[in-house]
Design an enzyme around this catalytic site. Structure first.
Site, PDB file in Angstrom:
ATOM      1  N   PRO A   9       0.787  -1.222   0.000  1.00  0.00           N
ATOM      2  CA  PRO A   9       0.000   0.000   0.000  1.00  0.00           C
ATOM      3  C   PRO A   9       0.824   1.279   0.000  1.00  0.00           C
ATOM      4  O   PRO A   9       1.887   1.354   0.612  1.00  0.00           O
ATOM      5  CB  PRO A   9      -0.815  -0.097   1.295  1.00  0.00           C
ATOM      6  CG  PRO A   9      -0.170  -1.154   2.109  1.00  0.00           C
ATOM      7  CD  PRO A   9       0.508  -2.077   1.159  1.00  0.00           C
ATOM      8  N   ASN A  10       0.291   2.232  -0.717  1.00  0.00           N
ATOM      9  CA  ASN A  10       0.815   3.607  -0.806  1.00  0.00           C
ATOM     10  C   ASN A  10       2.089   3.739  -1.638  1.00  0.00           C
ATOM     11  O   ASN A  10       2.541   4.856  -1.884  1.00  0.00           O
ATOM     12  CB  ASN A  10       1.032   4.209   0.595  1.00  0.00           C
ATOM     13  CG  ASN A  10      -0.268   4.305   1.364  1.00  0.00           C
ATOM     14  OD1 ASN A  10      -1.226   4.868   0.858  1.00  0.00           O
ATOM     15  ND2 ASN A  10      -0.330   3.711   2.540  1.00  0.00           N
ATOM     16  N   ARG A  17       5.241  11.162  -1.514  1.00  0.00           N
ATOM     17  CA  ARG A  17       5.817  10.789  -0.210  1.00  0.00           C
ATOM     18  C   ARG A  17       7.167  11.483  -0.016  1.00  0.00           C
ATOM     19  O   ARG A  17       7.750  11.990  -0.963  1.00  0.00           O
ATOM     20  CB  ARG A  17       5.919   9.259  -0.112  1.00  0.00           C
ATOM     21  CG  ARG A  17       4.525   8.631  -0.274  1.00  0.00           C
ATOM     22  CD  ARG A  17       4.501   7.153  -0.023  1.00  0.00           C
ATOM     23  NE  ARG A  17       4.458   6.843   1.395  1.00  0.00           N
ATOM     24  CZ  ARG A  17       4.440   5.584   1.863  1.00  0.00           C
ATOM     25  NH1 ARG A  17       4.479   4.553   1.032  1.00  0.00           N
ATOM     26  NH2 ARG A  17       4.394   5.370   3.165  1.00  0.00           N
ATOM     27  N   TYR A  22      11.986   8.117   0.881  1.00  0.00           N
ATOM     28  CA  TYR A  22      11.631   7.246  -0.239  1.00  0.00           C
ATOM     29  C   TYR A  22      12.348   7.562  -1.547  1.00  0.00           C
ATOM     30  O   TYR A  22      12.130   6.875  -2.542  1.00  0.00           O
ATOM     31  CB  TYR A  22      10.102   7.283  -0.434  1.00  0.00           C
ATOM     32  CG  TYR A  22       9.370   6.797   0.804  1.00  0.00           C
ATOM     33  CD1 TYR A  22       9.529   5.491   1.254  1.00  0.00           C
ATOM     34  CD2 TYR A  22       8.550   7.640   1.537  1.00  0.00           C
ATOM     35  CE1 TYR A  22       8.887   5.040   2.402  1.00  0.00           C
ATOM     36  CE2 TYR A  22       7.894   7.197   2.684  1.00  0.00           C
ATOM     37  CZ  TYR A  22       8.077   5.898   3.109  1.00  0.00           C
ATOM     38  OH  TYR A  22       7.434   5.456   4.245  1.00  0.00           O
ATOM     39  N   ASN A  71       8.065  -5.635  -1.067  1.00  0.00           N
ATOM     40  CA  ASN A  71       8.016  -4.492  -0.164  1.00  0.00           C
ATOM     41  C   ASN A  71       6.567  -4.397   0.312  1.00  0.00           C
ATOM     42  O   ASN A  71       5.715  -3.849  -0.384  1.00  0.00           O
ATOM     43  CB  ASN A  71       8.420  -3.196  -0.877  1.00  0.00           C
ATOM     44  CG  ASN A  71       8.401  -2.005   0.058  1.00  0.00           C
ATOM     45  OD1 ASN A  71       7.910  -2.095   1.194  1.00  0.00           O
ATOM     46  ND2 ASN A  71       8.932  -0.881  -0.398  1.00  0.00           N
ATOM     47  N   ALA A  74       3.360  -0.697   4.760  1.00  0.00           N
ATOM     48  CA  ALA A  74       2.999  -0.717   6.185  1.00  0.00           C
ATOM     49  C   ALA A  74       2.559  -2.102   6.656  1.00  0.00           C
ATOM     50  O   ALA A  74       2.635  -2.396   7.854  1.00  0.00           O
ATOM     51  CB  ALA A  74       1.913   0.316   6.463  1.00  0.00           C
ATOM     52  N   HIS A  77       4.629  -4.306   9.126  1.00  0.00           N
ATOM     53  CA  HIS A  77       4.691  -4.161  10.571  1.00  0.00           C
ATOM     54  C   HIS A  77       3.559  -4.863  11.325  1.00  0.00           C
ATOM     55  O   HIS A  77       3.587  -4.928  12.537  1.00  0.00           O
ATOM     56  CB  HIS A  77       4.716  -2.662  10.927  1.00  0.00           C
ATOM     57  CG  HIS A  77       5.675  -1.884  10.073  1.00  0.00           C
ATOM     58  ND1 HIS A  77       7.021  -2.157  10.037  1.00  0.00           N
ATOM     59  CD2 HIS A  77       5.477  -0.891   9.152  1.00  0.00           C
ATOM     60  CE1 HIS A  77       7.611  -1.335   9.167  1.00  0.00           C
ATOM     61  NE2 HIS A  77       6.697  -0.568   8.612  1.00  0.00           N
ATOM     62  N   ASP A  84       1.962 -15.343   6.782  1.00  0.00           N
ATOM     63  CA  ASP A  84       1.604 -16.749   6.593  1.00  0.00           C
ATOM     64  C   ASP A  84       1.624 -17.137   5.117  1.00  0.00           C
ATOM     65  O   ASP A  84       2.032 -18.251   4.769  1.00  0.00           O
ATOM     66  CB  ASP A  84       0.207 -17.031   7.185  1.00  0.00           C
ATOM     67  CG  ASP A  84       0.229 -17.086   8.711  1.00  0.00           C
ATOM     68  OD1 ASP A  84       1.329 -17.067   9.296  1.00  0.00           O
ATOM     69  OD2 ASP A  84      -0.854 -17.144   9.310  1.00  0.00           O
ATOM     70  N   GLU A  95      12.915  -9.387   1.362  1.00  0.00           N
ATOM     71  CA  GLU A  95      12.087  -8.213   1.708  1.00  0.00           C
ATOM     72  C   GLU A  95      12.909  -6.956   1.459  1.00  0.00           C
ATOM     73  O   GLU A  95      14.109  -6.914   1.790  1.00  0.00           O
ATOM     74  CB  GLU A  95      11.676  -8.290   3.184  1.00  0.00           C
ATOM     75  CG  GLU A  95      10.840  -7.079   3.620  1.00  0.00           C
ATOM     76  CD  GLU A  95      10.223  -7.280   5.004  1.00  0.00           C
ATOM     77  OE1 GLU A  95       9.607  -8.335   5.245  1.00  0.00           O
ATOM     78  OE2 GLU A  95      10.385  -6.378   5.838  1.00  0.00           O
ATOM     79  N   HIS A  97      12.928  -2.473   1.486  1.00  0.00           N
ATOM     80  CA  HIS A  97      12.309  -1.195   1.852  1.00  0.00           C
ATOM     81  C   HIS A  97      13.128  -0.072   1.245  1.00  0.00           C
ATOM     82  O   HIS A  97      14.367  -0.135   1.254  1.00  0.00           O
ATOM     83  CB  HIS A  97      12.260  -1.024   3.372  1.00  0.00           C
ATOM     84  CG  HIS A  97      11.419  -2.071   4.015  1.00  0.00           C
ATOM     85  ND1 HIS A  97      10.049  -2.034   3.994  1.00  0.00           N
ATOM     86  CD2 HIS A  97      11.761  -3.224   4.641  1.00  0.00           C
ATOM     87  CE1 HIS A  97       9.577  -3.119   4.594  1.00  0.00           C
ATOM     88  NE2 HIS A  97      10.595  -3.856   4.994  1.00  0.00           N
ATOM     89  N   SER A  99      13.114   2.992   2.490  1.00  0.00           N
ATOM     90  CA  SER A  99      13.685   3.721   3.631  1.00  0.00           C
ATOM     91  C   SER A  99      14.389   2.750   4.577  1.00  0.00           C
ATOM     92  O   SER A  99      14.193   1.528   4.487  1.00  0.00           O
ATOM     93  CB  SER A  99      12.571   4.457   4.383  1.00  0.00           C
ATOM     94  OG  SER A  99      11.662   3.533   4.961  1.00  0.00           O
ATOM     95  N   ARG A 104      13.728   4.886  11.834  1.00  0.00           N
ATOM     96  CA  ARG A 104      12.506   5.698  11.851  1.00  0.00           C
ATOM     97  C   ARG A 104      11.698   5.445  13.140  1.00  0.00           C
ATOM     98  O   ARG A 104      12.271   5.053  14.146  1.00  0.00           O
ATOM     99  CB  ARG A 104      11.712   5.399  10.582  1.00  0.00           C
ATOM    100  CG  ARG A 104      12.529   5.689   9.295  1.00  0.00           C
ATOM    101  CD  ARG A 104      11.715   5.429   8.052  1.00  0.00           C
ATOM    102  NE  ARG A 104      10.563   6.317   7.976  1.00  0.00           N
ATOM    103  CZ  ARG A 104       9.564   6.149   7.097  1.00  0.00           C
ATOM    104  NH1 ARG A 104       9.623   5.151   6.219  1.00  0.00           N
ATOM    105  NH2 ARG A 104       8.544   6.987   7.088  1.00  0.00           N
ATOM    106  N   ARG A 108       7.989   0.998  13.054  1.00  0.00           N
ATOM    107  CA  ARG A 108       8.542   0.523  11.777  1.00  0.00           C
ATOM    108  C   ARG A 108       9.734  -0.418  11.982  1.00  0.00           C
ATOM    109  O   ARG A 108      10.198  -1.072  11.068  1.00  0.00           O
ATOM    110  CB  ARG A 108       8.996   1.694  10.917  1.00  0.00           C
ATOM    111  CG  ARG A 108       7.863   2.559  10.445  1.00  0.00           C
ATOM    112  CD  ARG A 108       8.342   3.573   9.422  1.00  0.00           C
ATOM    113  NE  ARG A 108       7.454   4.710   9.391  1.00  0.00           N
ATOM    114  CZ  ARG A 108       6.334   4.791   8.655  1.00  0.00           C
ATOM    115  NH1 ARG A 108       6.003   3.805   7.850  1.00  0.00           N
ATOM    116  NH2 ARG A 108       5.577   5.860   8.710  1.00  0.00           N
TER     117      ARG A 108
HETATM  118  C1  DQA Z   1       8.311   1.126   3.431  1.00  0.00           C
HETATM  119  C2  DQA Z   1       8.451   1.381   4.934  1.00  0.00           C
HETATM  120  C3  DQA Z   1       7.119   1.230   5.639  1.00  0.00           C
HETATM  121  O1  DQA Z   1       7.258   1.494   7.028  1.00  0.00           O
HETATM  122  C4  DQA Z   1       6.093   2.185   5.076  1.00  0.00           C
HETATM  123  O2  DQA Z   1       4.849   1.990   5.682  1.00  0.00           O
HETATM  124  C5  DQA Z   1       6.000   2.114   3.595  1.00  0.00           C
HETATM  125  C6  DQA Z   1       7.207   1.962   2.802  1.00  0.00           C
HETATM  126  C7  DQA Z   1       9.617   1.426   2.672  1.00  0.00           C
HETATM  127  O3  DQA Z   1       9.724   1.022   1.513  1.00  0.00           O
HETATM  128  O4  DQA Z   1      10.488   2.095   3.209  1.00  0.00           O
HETATM  129  O5  DQA Z   1       4.923   2.271   3.014  1.00  0.00           O
HETATM  130  O6  DQA Z   1       8.019  -0.248   3.243  1.00  0.00           O
END
Ligand code: DQA
Length: 147
Positions: A9-10, A17, A22, A71, A74, A77, A84, A95, A97, A99, A104, A108
């Site tokens: 998401p996002n 952002r 990012y 990735n 959120a 977390h 699962d 995995e 990220h 950031s 942070r 996170r």
């Molecule tokens: C993220 C880090 C997460 O905490 C955050 O909610 C994101 C992006 C990252 O790529 O740094 O949406 O996964």
């Protein structure tokens, strides 16, 4: 070899952002970067993005890939359901990220999903993805060492 990159998401809103966390690539630019990398390395890279937990789980379940870069945004977390689903995948999984989640907010710093992955690459902006892809191709590219 087909590598599936899943973004949670996002991440489709990267252009809005903070660049501090990012980087300065839009989501479209990020996808283009990963696809271009794939073409250069002659590796099929599919990039999937969803803001919905169930859609991410359904995409993980399809198992039509040789390796996974995820990735979870959120969901990292707190999603036991994505965790699962990842546990069911007996293929290389990394995995990533954009950031550095460890530098942070406290919430996170915990990754529920990372426990199911071979490793985590965090904090290198778009290069987190490239590093994960490079690792997968370097280690598993020939298919010989595929689990
Ligand atoms: C993220 C880090 C997460 O905490 C955050 O909610 C994101 C992006 C990252 O790529 O740094 O949406 O996964």
């Amino acid at each position: 070899m087909k590598i599936l990159v899943i973004n949670g998401p996002n991440l489709n809103m990267l252009h809005l952002r903070t660049t501090e966390h990012y980087g300065n690539k839009s989501y479209e630019q990020l996808v283009k970067l990963l696809k271009t990398w794939g073409r250069k390395k002659e590796v099929e890279v599919e990039v999937f993005q969803s803001n919905h937990e169930g859609e991410i789980i359904d995409r993980i379940h399809r198992l039509d890939y040789d390796a996974l870069v995820i990735n979870p945004g959120a969901f990292t977390h707190y999603s036991y359901a994505i965790r699962d689903a990842l546990e069911l995948v007996d293929k290389p999984k990394i995995e990533v990220h954009l950031s550095n989640i460890h530098s942070r907010e406290d919430f996170r710093k915990v990754s529920i999903t990372a426990q199911t992955c071979e490793g985590v690459i965090s904090g290198f902006k778009e290069y987190s993805y490239i590093l994960a892809l490079e690792y997968i191709v370097e280690k598993y590219g020939s298919g010989e060492r595929m689990p």
